[in-house]
Design a protein around this motif. Structure first.
Motif, short mmCIF file in Angstrom:
data_model
loop_
_atom_site.label_atom_id
_atom_site.label_comp_id
_atom_site.label_asym_id
_atom_site.label_seq_id
_atom_site.Cartn_x
_atom_site.Cartn_y
_atom_site.Cartn_z
N THR A 18 25.01 41.00 46.63
CA THR A 18 24.64 39.77 45.93
C THR A 18 23.12 39.62 45.86
OG1 THR A 18 24.98 38.56 48.01
CG2 THR A 18 26.77 38.53 46.41
N ILE A 21 22.15 41.54 42.84
CA ILE A 21 22.48 40.80 41.62
C ILE A 21 21.43 39.74 41.34
CG2 ILE A 21 24.13 39.16 40.63
CD1 ILE A 21 26.33 40.69 42.16
N VAL A 215 33.97 41.64 35.97
CA VAL A 215 34.19 41.92 37.38
C VAL A 215 34.77 40.68 38.03
CG1 VAL A 215 33.12 42.60 39.56
CG2 VAL A 215 32.22 43.50 37.40
N THR A 217 35.66 37.71 40.50
CA THR A 217 34.83 37.06 41.51
C THR A 217 35.08 37.64 42.89
OG1 THR A 217 35.01 35.05 40.19
CG2 THR A 217 34.15 34.81 42.42
N LEU A 220 33.19 40.85 43.15
CA LEU A 220 31.74 40.64 43.08
C LEU A 220 31.19 40.15 44.41
CD1 LEU A 220 29.46 40.65 40.82
CD2 LEU A 220 29.79 38.18 40.77
#
Length: 261
Positions: A18, A21, A215, A217, A220
């Motif tokens: 994350t 990201i 993708v 959740t 992800l």
């Protein structure tokens, strides 16, 4: 009560995945204007709304799709699949806070066409996309209809999400929201370590075809620590054209029970 970008990062940006990201989004050249707006945004008004407030807006909003025929609009793929630099969730949340009220569709159009930030987020990019599509051979009326369909469906999705959050909060679920969590981490709302996704069974209606959500959740955010729990509220597709498709009471009661457990 408010929710800020820092709250989102504290909740979800806790793993290498994350963090990557977030950094990719923050450093994306297309997001130079987007990042400061989203990072400064504070979600406040949503916590003051009641279900009756949202239903009132649903009842008085201008028909968000106008007289556009679905077959015509979806034939213009360049616009129907268009993703502006500002995600639609960014625009609607910012508009709501700036207006200090949940916007009807006509209110949002005035924001997009009449305010400097609204023009930057949607008004100018939408006109440029329509012009570019016309330059490629699409008739102007058809390109405009496709853009109306694109924005109108995204608006209806936003109302649906706001109603869901407000109704669940009225049932004792302390849900939090922020457009950074929605657009970047695909979390429509969360409470504690539980992340809620609102989905429509028909893929063509999902999020107004906004983020695509290729993708899941759950995948992800799989490596977020402490681990998250995931709850999905699945809606049946809309059955009436031009009507806001709100979740049924029994779906919301079931979701509230799962989120409170």
């Amino acid at each position: 009560m408010d929710t800020r970008a820092e709250d989102v990062l504290r909740q979800f940006c806790t793993s290498s995945g994350t963090q990557q990201i977030y950094e990719a989004w923050r450093q994306d050249r297309r997001r130079v204007q987007v990042v400061p707006v989203v990072m400064q945004h504070q979600s406040k008004l949503v916590y003051e709304l009641t279900p009756a407030d949202v239903k009132s807006v649903c009842g008085r909003t201008e028909h968000a799709l106008g007289g556009v025929r679905r077959a015509d609009a979806e034939a213009v793929r360049a616009i129907v699949d268009w993703h502006p630099d500002f995600a639609f969730t960014h625009m609607f949340h910012v508009c709501m806070e700036q207006m200090q009220s949940l916007p009807a569709y006509q209110d949002f159009r005035r924001f997009a066409d009449g305010s400097p930030l609204g023009r930057e987020m949607l008004g100018i990019p939408a006109r440029e996309k329509v012009s570019a599509t016309v330059a490629e051979g699409c008739p102007l009326p058809l390109a405009r209809d496709a853009m109306r369909w694109r924005v109108g469906n995204a608006y209806y999705s936003f109302l649906r999400e706001i109603y869901t959050v407000v109704e669940l909060r009225s049932q004792g679920v302390d849900l939090r929201v922020h457009p950074l969590a929605d657009a970047l981490f695909r979390v429509d709302a969360w409470v504690g370590s539980k992340a809620l996704s609102l989905r429509v069974g028909n893929e063509n209606f999902r999020k107004g075809r906004d983020e695509g959500r290729k993708v899941p959740t759950e995948k992800l955010l799989a490596d977020v620590y402490p681990p998250l729990e995931f709850a999905t509220l699945e809606l049946s597709p809309a059955t009436k054209f031009g009507r806001v498709h709100l979740p049924a009471a029994h779906h919301l009661e079931s979701a509230a029970e799962r989120l409170r457990t």
